[in-house]
Motif scaffolding. Structure first.
Motif, short mmCIF file in Angstrom:
data_model
loop_
_atom_site.label_atom_id
_atom_site.label_comp_id
_atom_site.label_asym_id
_atom_site.label_seq_id
_atom_site.Cartn_x
_atom_site.Cartn_y
_atom_site.Cartn_z
N LEU A 111 0.85 -1.19 0.00
CA LEU A 111 0.00 0.00 0.00
C LEU A 111 0.89 1.25 0.00
O LEU A 111 1.32 1.73 1.05
N GLU A 112 1.16 1.75 -1.18
CA GLU A 112 2.01 2.92 -1.33
C GLU A 112 1.22 4.19 -1.07
O GLU A 112 -0.01 4.22 -1.19
N ASP A 113 1.95 5.26 -0.77
CA ASP A 113 1.30 6.54 -0.49
C ASP A 113 0.46 7.03 -1.67
O ASP A 113 -0.53 7.74 -1.48
N ARG A 114 0.82 6.64 -2.88
CA ARG A 114 0.07 7.10 -4.05
C ARG A 114 -1.34 6.52 -4.09
O ARG A 114 -2.20 7.01 -4.83
N PHE A 115 -1.61 5.49 -3.29
CA PHE A 115 -2.95 4.91 -3.20
C PHE A 115 -3.82 5.62 -2.17
O PHE A 115 -5.01 5.32 -2.06
N ALA A 116 -3.23 6.53 -1.42
CA ALA A 116 -3.96 7.22 -0.35
C ALA A 116 -4.56 8.52 -0.86
O ALA A 116 -4.11 9.10 -1.85
N VAL A 117 -5.59 8.99 -0.16
CA VAL A 117 -6.14 10.32 -0.43
C VAL A 117 -5.05 11.36 -0.15
O VAL A 117 -4.37 11.30 0.87
N GLN A 118 -4.89 12.30 -1.06
CA GLN A 118 -3.84 13.31 -0.95
C GLN A 118 -4.41 14.61 -0.36
O GLN A 118 -5.63 14.83 -0.35
N SER A 119 -3.50 15.45 0.11
CA SER A 119 -3.90 16.79 0.55
C SER A 119 -2.73 17.74 0.35
O SER A 119 -1.61 17.30 0.08
N ASP A 120 -2.98 19.03 0.51
CA ASP A 120 -1.91 20.02 0.40
C ASP A 120 -0.83 19.79 1.45
O ASP A 120 0.31 20.23 1.29
N GLU A 121 -1.19 19.09 2.52
CA GLU A 121 -0.26 18.83 3.62
C GLU A 121 0.33 17.43 3.56
O GLU A 121 0.97 16.97 4.50
N GLY A 122 0.08 16.71 2.45
CA GLY A 122 0.58 15.35 2.32
C GLY A 122 -0.52 14.33 2.45
O GLY A 122 -1.71 14.64 2.35
N VAL A 123 -0.15 13.06 2.70
CA VAL A 123 -1.14 12.00 2.76
C VAL A 123 -1.67 11.76 4.18
O VAL A 123 -2.58 10.96 4.37
N GLU A 124 -1.11 12.43 5.16
CA GLU A 124 -1.59 12.31 6.54
C GLU A 124 -2.70 13.33 6.75
O GLU A 124 -2.45 14.53 6.86
N LEU A 125 -3.93 12.86 6.78
CA LEU A 125 -5.09 13.75 6.93
C LEU A 125 -5.43 13.90 8.41
O LEU A 125 -5.43 12.92 9.16
N LYS A 126 -5.76 15.09 8.80
CA LYS A 126 -6.25 15.30 10.17
C LYS A 126 -7.69 14.83 10.27
O LYS A 126 -8.54 15.26 9.49
N GLU A 127 -7.95 13.94 11.23
CA GLU A 127 -9.33 13.49 11.43
C GLU A 127 -10.21 14.66 11.81
O GLU A 127 -9.77 15.61 12.47
N THR A 128 -11.46 14.59 11.42
CA THR A 128 -12.38 15.67 11.73
C THR A 128 -12.58 15.82 13.23
O THR A 128 -12.47 14.85 13.99
N ARG A 129 -12.93 17.02 13.65
CA ARG A 129 -13.18 17.28 15.07
C ARG A 129 -14.50 16.69 15.54
O ARG A 129 -14.85 16.80 16.72
N SER A 130 -15.25 16.07 14.64
CA SER A 130 -16.51 15.45 15.06
C SER A 130 -16.27 14.13 15.78
O SER A 130 -17.20 13.49 16.23
#
Length: 662
Positions: free
Chosen positions: A315-334
């Motif tokens: 599972l390479e990073d290219r398979f992950a959802v991307q963002s301007d901050e990279g592939v590590e997404l901040k979970e929602t505050r909900s």
């Protein structure tokens, strides 16, 4: 008023300075949309979900006739329903000329648009997805946004759905995954205002002469629920922390269930590292052991989240959802602060990237066909963020992802599991529009208290009135009570919990609480009788579930669906129909009596044999701790009910004896 009739089936017009498109989709269903950049798109939630699943979404538009008188335009559909458009309102009438829904205003808001509907004085509003506070949401302000608040009954919903079901035989559906706010007579008593954020308005108006037809039309739009496999209607044993963290703990559970003669169908291996390669041999051994016992094995995961050892699976990073901050997404505050105090980060599989989906299917194919997983429990569905900095492979707008992502993920997992010969289930606590396609959901985490027995019942009934027919919950609660009273009476809460759960789709035992075999002998005896009674009802449950899958009717039905003309049925919050033939009135407090309303019909208590003519309230109806009032509808249109109750008669007699002996 200037109207533009296009192709004889679409009306474009201006209302309150907004350009709108009106269509009659089919009998009883109208659609009205606002423009976006001068265009009317077709990217609503129903259309997106169908497209993502490779389905053809064919929506017709009926031929319309237009007339005008005294400044009011009349748009009539072939079924006789019509819409009157004036400078003051957009009014929807059924073929009999009865006003069903009226849009009084459309306004710009900070983040989108709002639609302002009228509310009649006697009108009740159901639906809006999972609601723990009450079934009738009149007088409430609701955020259609998935949020995890452990044990909160207000503002908490794992499966919010922008579908408002009115007691006047109409419904309003906002066909968007983006965040919306439903103000149902909260700010103004006779106004129902919906603010749609980050998206144009896409509203469906349903008008029929019965609630069944409304649910069917809604399900036709968003998808009918598939029939779960037969084993899914039994007992699912989930984690009792930390029991399932080792294979020895799982085997000890199997031995304890056998020793106590407790029926069960599957074990959910929560508390186990599903993706840990060093534990794969043990997990496979568990699967082989359970299968040899005739049981199923389900695994646990967080919705679409990469495991920490992703590289082990390619599972390479290219398979992950991307963002301007990279592939590590901040979970929602909900997310619940107890789970997410430091605002965790995560990688998630990009469901819009075919190569990524194919790789993910390989990972799960190994779990299913080599390890032996028959299903999954998908948790933390409310974690996916919706921010502009997020980028999907197909370029779609991320502002709907908080609800769209978990819904699609769960449907994909369910479809994959059902490539197995015996079928499989995807058991999830979250999602949004289309959640019925999984098809099983469970109602989050509650404490083992009398109060929360009523909360999960309201959640199940609300989901049923929102198009989600198969709902489960942690039987008698997930966490120990926070108050000494219920903690001291845990056995009583447990008994009232199993009584109600026995008359539902399935039994799920789960939590950080006493297990069924940890209680005293009497409590174990009562649990056993109800668990076996539930098993005996399985032919009836499966029969009724097939009806749910064909019609959109829920398995657990609010009494509104039994008789929408009966005010007592409309006001019911603590009793329900199980299918077409059983009425259950669970005792949800530490009491031995309650009031019970029986609607029109002839009813027979399945435990006592007493018969009643309906249209009556049984006041202070006495019922022992071991008993739940359940009434059979004489003459119910079921081919399986009588035989199922006959099979259950031994366990009904056992419950009667246990009740008298105590």
């Amino acid at each position: 008023m200037k109207l533009n009739l296009m192709n004889n089936n679409k009306i474009v017009f201006e209302f309150k300075n907004h350009s709108l498109l009106l269509k009659n989709i089919r009998q009883g269903v109208w659609r009205i949309q606002s423009s976006c950049g001068g265009n009317f798109d077709d990217t609503g939630a129903s259309q997106i979900l169908s497209r993502d699943l490779g389905e053809e979404f064919a929506e017709t538009a009926e031929t319309l006739s237009v007339s005008e008188k005294n400044g009011i335009s009349n748009i009539k559909a072939p079924d006789g329903s019509y819409v009157e458009i004036s400078k003051k309102s957009i009014a929807f009438f059924n073929p009999d000329g009865v006003l069903k829904r009226e849009i009084k205003a459309i306004k710009e808001t900070k983040d989108g648009l709002s639609a302002d509907f009228s509310l009649s004085d006697s009108e009740k509003i159901f639906g809006t997805g999972e609601r723990f506070n009450r079934v009738n949401q009149r007088g409430k302000k609701i955020h259609i946004y998935a949020i995890d608040r452990w044990c909160a009954t207000h503002g908490n919903s794992y499966i919010p759905i922008p579908f408002a079901f009115s007691s006047n035989m109409s419904a309003v559906f906002f066909n968007r995954y983006e965040h919306s706010v439903f103000d149902i007579g909260f700010s103004r008593k006779n106004r129902f205002t919906v603010e749609q954020k980050y998206a144009p308005l896409d509203i469906y108006i349903f008008m029929f002469d019965s609630p069944e037809k409304i649910l069917s039309a809604y399900s036709r739009l968003t998808g009918f629920a598939p029939v779960p496999p037969e084993w899914a209607f039994g007992t699912l044993v989930c984690r009792y922390h930390p029991e399932f963290s080792s294979k020895e703990g799982v085997f000890a559970m199997a031995d304890a269930m056998k020793e106590n003669d407790f029926p069960w169908d599957a074990a959910i291996i929560e508390g186990w590292g599903t993706y840990k390669t060093e534990k794969r041999s043990d997990l496979k051994e568990i699967g082989e052991k359970l299968h040899s016992l005739g049981k199923k094995m389900m695994v646990y995961e967080q919705c679409g989240k990469f495991p920490s050892n992703a590289a082990d699976f390619g599972l390479e990073d290219r398979f992950a959802v991307q963002s301007d901050e990279g592939v590590e997404l901040k979970e929602t505050r909900s997310m619940n602060l107890l789970d997410n105090f430091h605002h965790k980060k995560m990688k998630c599989i990009d469901l819009t990237c075919p190569e990524a989906v194919s790789k993910w299917e390989e990972v799960w194919g190994e779990l299913m066909f080599n390890i032996g997983a028959d299903g999954a429990k998908i948790d933390f569905c409310e974690q996916f963020p919706d921010k502009k900095i997020i980028h999907f492979a197909d370029g779609r707008d991320p502002m709907a992802a908080h609800h769209w992502y978990p819904t699609l993920y769960n449907v994909m997992r369910y479809k994959h599991f059902n490539t197995k010969p015996d079928g499989g289930i995807n058991f999830s606590r979250g999602g949004g529009i289309g959640a019925q396609r999984y098809p099983f959901v469970w109602a989050g985490d509650q404490r083992r208290e009398f109060f929360f027995l009523g909360a999960v019942l309201k959640a199940a009934l609300s989901l049923g009135l929102s198009g989600v027919p198969f709902v489960s919950w942690d039987m008698a609660g997930y966490q120990p009570s926070f108050n000494l009273y219920d903690l001291r009476h845990e056995d009583k809460v447990f008994l009232r919990g199993i009584e109600m759960t026995a008359f539902s789709a399935n039994i799920q035992t789960h939590g950080r609480v006493k297990r069924p075999y940890d209680f005293d002998a009497h409590t174990r005896d009562v649990y056993r009788a109800y668990a076996k009674l539930h098993d005996a009802l399985r032919p009836y449950l499966i029969e009724q579930s097939k009806i749910s899958s064909e019609t959109g009717l829920p398995l657990m039905r609010h009494l509104f669906l039994y008789d929408p003309t009966d005010e007592n049925c409309l006001n019911a919050e603590d009793e329900y129909m199980l299918g077409c033939g059983l009425l259950a009135a669970p005792v949800l407090k530490n009491r031995t009596k309650r009031n019970i309303y029986l609607p029109e019909g002839k009813w027979k208590n399945i435990f006592t044999g007493e018969e009643y003519e309906g249209g009556v309230t049984l006041k202070n109806y006495r019922v022992s701790l071991e008993m739940i009032p359940v009434f059979r509808l004489i003459g119910a249109p079921s081919e399986k009910l009588e035989a199922s109750l006959e099979s259950a008669s031994k366990f009904i007699n056992d419950i009667n004896k246990l009740s008298k002996s105590n």
